[in-house]
Design an enzyme around this catalytic site. Structure first.
Site, mmCIF file in Angstrom:
data_model
loop_
_atom_site.group_PDB
_atom_site.id
_atom_site.type_symbol
_atom_site.label_atom_id
_atom_site.label_comp_id
_atom_site.label_asym_id
_atom_site.label_seq_id
_atom_site.Cartn_x
_atom_site.Cartn_y
_atom_site.Cartn_z
ATOM 1 N N ARG A 1 -0.872 2.756 -37.157
ATOM 2 C CA ARG A 1 -2.305 2.511 -37.091
ATOM 3 C C ARG A 1 -2.699 1.589 -38.241
ATOM 4 O O ARG A 1 -2.463 1.906 -39.410
ATOM 5 C CB ARG A 1 -3.085 3.827 -37.188
ATOM 6 C CG ARG A 1 -4.578 3.601 -37.122
ATOM 7 C CD ARG A 1 -5.400 4.829 -37.439
ATOM 8 N NE ARG A 1 -6.793 4.437 -37.553
ATOM 9 C CZ ARG A 1 -7.686 5.020 -38.340
ATOM 10 N NH1 ARG A 1 -7.347 6.045 -39.099
ATOM 11 N NH2 ARG A 1 -8.929 4.577 -38.396
ATOM 12 N N HIS B 1 -12.799 -0.960 -39.947
ATOM 13 C CA HIS B 1 -12.537 0.028 -40.996
ATOM 14 C C HIS B 1 -13.286 -0.399 -42.253
ATOM 15 O O HIS B 1 -12.700 -0.647 -43.305
ATOM 16 C CB HIS B 1 -11.034 0.152 -41.255
ATOM 17 C CG HIS B 1 -10.642 1.432 -41.925
ATOM 18 N ND1 HIS B 1 -9.617 2.240 -41.465
ATOM 19 C CD2 HIS B 1 -11.121 2.049 -43.029
ATOM 20 C CE1 HIS B 1 -9.488 3.286 -42.250
ATOM 21 N NE2 HIS B 1 -10.384 3.189 -43.221
ATOM 22 N N ASN C 1 -9.910 12.484 -38.269
ATOM 23 C CA ASN C 1 -9.437 12.437 -39.640
ATOM 24 C C ASN C 1 -9.786 13.758 -40.314
ATOM 25 O O ASN C 1 -10.964 14.137 -40.360
ATOM 26 C CB ASN C 1 -10.089 11.294 -40.415
ATOM 27 C CG ASN C 1 -9.631 9.926 -39.952
ATOM 28 O OD1 ASN C 1 -8.726 9.810 -39.117
ATOM 29 N ND2 ASN C 1 -10.231 8.880 -40.495
ATOM 30 N N TYR D 1 -9.150 16.186 -43.816
ATOM 31 C CA TYR D 1 -8.631 16.316 -45.172
ATOM 32 C C TYR D 1 -8.882 17.692 -45.782
ATOM 33 O O TYR D 1 -8.055 18.192 -46.537
ATOM 34 C CB TYR D 1 -9.236 15.233 -46.077
ATOM 35 C CG TYR D 1 -8.693 13.861 -45.770
ATOM 36 C CD1 TYR D 1 -7.483 13.437 -46.297
ATOM 37 C CD2 TYR D 1 -9.379 12.992 -44.927
ATOM 38 C CE1 TYR D 1 -6.964 12.183 -46.008
ATOM 39 C CE2 TYR D 1 -8.870 11.728 -44.639
ATOM 40 C CZ TYR D 1 -7.658 11.336 -45.180
ATOM 41 O OH TYR D 1 -7.150 10.090 -44.876
ATOM 42 N N GLU E 1 -5.803 10.429 -39.327
ATOM 43 C CA GLU E 1 -5.557 10.464 -40.772
ATOM 44 C C GLU E 1 -5.411 11.909 -41.222
ATOM 45 O O GLU E 1 -6.183 12.777 -40.816
ATOM 46 C CB GLU E 1 -6.694 9.820 -41.574
ATOM 47 C CG GLU E 1 -6.804 8.323 -41.496
ATOM 48 C CD GLU E 1 -7.928 7.774 -42.362
ATOM 49 O OE1 GLU E 1 -8.277 8.419 -43.392
ATOM 50 O OE2 GLU E 1 -8.482 6.722 -42.013
#
Length: 450
Positions: free
Chosen positions: A75, A119, A287, A289, A355
């Site tokens: 990616r 992005h 994504n 985290y 991510e």
């Protein structure tokens, strides 16, 4: 060993401004991140992406790292200012040719390109006209998508329209911690909506070129720190801001009513916007985290991404380990998030974890090795949580580790390292960390160690 489903896609991810450098080479024009990072005090240590990882010139070496890892997908994002430098005018053939070379080389290596159109590096010329706070930027993005689809569409099987529009809008236009560095709540709301409209406009363009299309959202399970009514309500508002404000329009065709009322948002949406935004997707990029813990009340000195503020603040529970970013390490939050998506959104397409990764205080020992055992533990825990979600029936099609190599970490500059490969910035030497070897073994086996 815990095997992943057959055909599971293993990858790594990067972003153009974070790795490319060469910001004034071959016709590229400034982006909002060139302007922002050159602003005194905006980025830690005054760092900029002017050189970054020098990937624009060293991409063949870096693609060798992809082959070394054995990943099946990569990616990466295109730099809009390399392709349409002023955002709306002439197409820069040198920029298109650069990305053609990248795509062709990946395919020759048997690696599937997963290309992100946006992005965060908006051409500065568009920001000078109001950027994402102005509806005209939707038209500029649509044309950019058309140019890219015509040039690359026959060779790119998977497209991501936007990366983390919450950050682009609420952090860039609301709290000012990211480019373009504005602190205006109204502009943040407009930017968020216009980003989703731009996504909607790009979907049929990219799909018409033959590829699958999705969007990537940064999502986090939100938990109240107590059962107190005020804390529970604050957590609900935070969930509305960070998660539902983007999930609901994309997957249900409406904004969350509680947050529309909170922000007074009704006059922003034009006829047909939500119908277009909610067009079916081929996949949803997630994504993840960390989990977010919320208490009621404002924290003194905190710059809020929107007004009115959420009357909520984040709390870091004691006893939980943290990454160098200060984020708590809670792998089961990924399983919790994925199951919630399945349960709350009947139209949910297959999910790609686009991510997931962590920054730690990596260093080279006297022999030159980088034994980042904390990252190995982080990745192992999160992949195990992902596998738990698959066992619970969630359709997860792939996983992209963030990131291939250390890079420019936005407002944190070069002070934070997320990479599987260590980058010595003065020499640009890449060195495999222990996590790179561990991840390569997982990819090769398509399975997690016990």
């Amino acid at each position: 060993m815990r095997a992943m489903p057959e055909g599971f896609r293993w990858g790594v991810a990067t972003a153009s401004y974070q790795i490319e450098g060469s910001v004034d080479v071959d016709g590229r024009a400034p982006s909002i991140w060139d302007t922002f990072s050159a602003t005194p005090g905006a980025v830690r240590h005054g760092d900029t992406g002017a050189i970054a990882c020098d990937h624009y010139r060293r991409w063949q070496e870096d693609f060798g790292l992809l082959s070394e890892l054995g990943v099946t997908s990569y990616r990466f994002s295109l730099a809009w200012p390399r392709i349409v430098p002023d955002g709306t005018g002439a197409v820069n053939q040198a920029g298109l040719d650069h990305y053609r070379r990248l795509v062709d080389d990946l395919l020759e290596r048997g690696i599937e390109p997963a290309v992100t159109l946006y992005h965060w590096d908006l051409p500065q010329a568009l920001q000078d006209k109001g950027g994402w706070a102005e509806r005209v930027t939707i038209d500029a993005f649509t044309r950019y998508a058309e140019v890219v689809a015509e040039a690359l569409g026959d060779r790119v099987p998977r497209w991501i329209t936007l990366n983390e529009p919450w950050v682009s809008s609420f952090v860039g236009y609301g709290s000012g911690r990211h480019a373009p560095g504005l602190t205006d709540g109204r502009s943040a709301l407009l930017a968020a909506h216009h980003l989703l409209c731009a996504h909607a406009a790009a979907v049929p363009v990219l799909r018409g070129a033959g590829g699958q299309v999705g969007i990537t959202l940064n999502l986090s399970p939100i938990r109240a720190v107590s059962d107190d009514e005020a804390d529970v309500a604050a957590a609900r508002r935070m969930d509305g801001c960070q998660n539902r404000w983007f999930l609901d329009p994309v997957l249900t065709g409406r904004y969350p009513e509680d947050m529309v009322s909170w922000y007074g948002f009704e006059d922003v949406v034009a006829d047909g916007d939500l119908e277009a935004i909610s067009a079916p997707l081929d996949f949803l990029g997630v994504n993840y985290y960390t989990r977010t813990h919320i208490a009621a009340g404002e924290r003194a000195g905190l710059r809020h991404p929107l007004r009115p503020a959420l009357d909520a603040h984040q709390v870091h529970p004691e006893g939980l380990p943290r990454t160098q970013m200060g984020w708590t390490i809670e792998p089961d939050g990924l399983r919790e998030l994925l199951v919630r998506l399945r349960d709350d959104y009947p139209r949910l397409p297959p999910i790609l974890i686009t991510e997931n990764g962590a920054a730690f205080d990596d260093y080279a020992d006297p022999e030159g090795g980088i034994d980042d055992e904390e990252r190995v533990e982080f990745l192992a825990g999160h992949l195990s949580a992902l596998r738990d979600a698959v066992d619970e029936g969630v359709d997860v099609a792939g996983y992209f580790c963030w990131s291939l190599m250390d890079n420019f970490e936005w407002a944190e500059g070069y002070a934070r390292r997320f990479g599987l490969y260590y980058v010595d910035y003065p020499t640009q030497r890449r060195t495999a960390k222990a996590s790179a070897r561990w991840y390569a073994d997982v990819v090769r086996r398509n399975a997690l160690p016990d």
